[in-house]
Write a protein that holds these residues in place. Structure first.
Motif, PDB file in Angstrom:
ATOM      1  N   UNK A 351       0.830  -1.210   0.000  1.00  0.00           N
ATOM      2  CA  UNK A 351       0.000   0.000   0.000  1.00  0.00           C
ATOM      3  C   UNK A 351       0.861   1.256   0.000  1.00  0.00           C
ATOM      4  N   UNK A 352       2.084   1.137   0.517  1.00  0.00           N
ATOM      5  CA  UNK A 352       3.010   2.269   0.574  1.00  0.00           C
ATOM      6  C   UNK A 352       3.964   2.264  -0.614  1.00  0.00           C
ATOM      7  N   UNK A 353       4.523   1.106  -0.916  1.00  0.00           N
ATOM      8  CA  UNK A 353       5.506   1.025  -2.003  1.00  0.00           C
ATOM      9  C   UNK A 353       4.855   1.159  -3.376  1.00  0.00           C
ATOM     10  N   UNK A 354       3.570   0.807  -3.456  1.00  0.00           N
ATOM     11  CA  UNK A 354       2.872   0.908  -4.733  1.00  0.00           C
ATOM     12  C   UNK A 354       3.082  -0.285  -5.643  1.00  0.00           C
ATOM     13  N   UNK A 355       3.736  -1.344  -5.143  1.00  0.00           N
ATOM     14  CA  UNK A 355       3.952  -2.520  -5.976  1.00  0.00           C
ATOM     15  C   UNK A 355       4.091  -3.751  -5.091  1.00  0.00           C
TER      16      UNK A 355
END
Length: 451
Positions: A351-355
């Protein structure tokens, strides 16, 4: 940025309300003399972890003749306690949000720099399309324009913008002219052109499907293996760009040599990665820390960390051969950055890293697998050899279980702290304060990052 501006506006409204309430409190009547007397005291002791609004509050709220006016001791004590409570509340909020005055100003400056940098792209692209050496047909022009827009402009632009930021820091607070900004921007875009070249070719070699949330360039209809030629075109066009603006500069040859050397080193790093990955398919022991560091040094550190600083140094008039220590620090910083990436691929929050990380499935020479191989017992090594590099979720889970058994998260945290300490020590040993500022700015951007 919109959420940040909204937060700042709310704080400004809060400030005005509290200021009016405090200044009109019937318990104390503040004179101009009192105001002036206190500004220096308050300013000298203002907290550093406050939003710009809090800094403004400390500068303009008259708060401290407590010792000078005994008759107001009780009322002023209450006043100061209320004010301190407000300040601490704001500080706690900012600490929670990881914000500071300097960070706020830095973000605003970065956004402005980014917008100006992006504004240069269309001009540089158009100059390339109209260069007489290409004599492009309309169909060819459309292809080149689409290829540039798809591959050059779509990234984070961190490397390119870093040239401008580094040059500003080297100027040590001195305002840079529009021409200086533009020349730094041209060098920045030359790095983004190189980045695009490397990624286009890397995706083909890795048989990747997506890049930056879209299909890889070679996966598009009517592109295919023609993307190999597009990568070559991107690399060649860098020289045209640099020649147009730097041909008469005394460091022109240095720029060309630097660009070619970094491109060669990066391609060598890719070659090492391919060789080690191929050999490790039969034997994971080929993955070791020495091989890992060499791959990262050549494939990532030189062009992502050293190249932007080297370009700024040349623009500033420095000889890069006199900056070997700076180069070595930046190389170590690049390795530090890649190890963070490897950690986040496995343990980061999607959710934070986007991947969603796929290093295990892709059989990557990751820092985590290197550490696991060094620490694993015989049974754990068998599990790793049997399951690493397989896309089956059960295989991935077994590898992650070994990582957990070996406590690799804490191994990483220990590394992060010791590496940061070593880098700071090396940076502070540099005799030039401006160079220290440049290196610390790079390190602060990546230390304890979450994505």
């Amino acid at each position: 940025m919109g959420e940040q501006n909204e937060t700042r506006t709310k704080f400004l409204v809060l400030y005005d309300r509290l200021k009016d309430e405090l200044l009109h409190d019937s318990a104390v009547e503040f004179t101009e003399e009192m105001r002036q007397n206190l500004e220096e005291r308050i300013y000298a002791s203002k907290p550093t972890q406050l939003l710009l609004i809090t800094k403004t509050t400390f500068l303009h709220l008259p708060v401290s003749p407590l010792l000078l006016y005994p008759c107001f001791q009780q009322q002023l004590s209450i006043f100061l306690l209320d004010y301190l409570s407000l300040s601490l509340s704001l500080s706690q909020f900012l600490l929670h949000e990881n914000r500071s005055i300097d960070a706020m100003v830095s973000e605003l400056e970065l956004e402005e720099t980014r917008e100006r940098f992006l504004g240069m792209y269309d001009r540089l692209k158009q100059e390339l399309l109209e260069d007489p050496v290409f004599d492009l047909m309309e169909e060819a022009k459309r292809h080149v324009e689409q290829m540039l827009d798809y591959n050059v402009r779509g990234g984070k632009l961190n490397r390119g913008i870093s040239v401008i930021q580094t040059y500003k820091l080297l100027k040590d607070g001195e305002e840079i002219s529009d021409e200086e900004f533009f020349l730094a921007g041209v060098l920045g875009w030359s790095i983004e052109w190189l980045q695009a070249c490397l990624l286009v070719l890397d995706d083909i070699m890795d048989n990747s499907t997506t890049r930056r949330g879209q299909l890889c360039w070679y996966k598009l209809p009517k592109v295919g293996t023609g993307a190999i030629n597009d990568g070559v075109f991107l690399k060649g066009s860098i020289h045209k760009m640099v020649k147009r603006y730097f041909r008469e500069k005394p460091y022109y040859v240095d720029l060309l040599e630097l660009s070619d050397e970094i491109a060669l080193q990066t391609s060598f790093g890719q070659m090492l990665d391919l060789i080690v990955s191929h050999e490790s398919e039969r034997n994971l022991s080929k993955y070791n820390l020495t091989a890992y560091r060499r791959i990262v040094q050549y494939k990532t550190s030189y062009y992502s960390f050293y190249l932007p600083v080297a370009c700024a140094l040349l623009l500033y008039g420095e000889k890069i051969e006199n900056s070997i220590d700076v180069k070595n620090i930046l190389v170590e910083m690049g390795i530090f950055f890649q190890i963070q990436d490897d950690y986040l691929d496995c343990f980061g929050d999607p959710e934070v890293t986007g991947k969603i990380g796929t290093d295990i499935e892709d059989h990557k020479c990751s820092w985590l697998i290197v550490q696991a191989i060094e620490r694993a017992n015989e049974d754990q090594l068998k599990i790793l050899n049997d399951n690493y590099g397989k896309s089956d979720p059960n295989c991935v889970k077994k590898v992650k279980t070994v990582y957990e058994e070996l406590d690799l998260e804490n191994v990483y945290f220990d590394y992060e702290l010791s590496s940061y300490t070593d880098l700071i020590s090396s940076i502070e040993a540099q005799p030039n304060p401006a160079i220290q500022g440049v290196l610390k700015s790079f390190l602060n951007k990546i230390y304890r990052r979450k994505k």
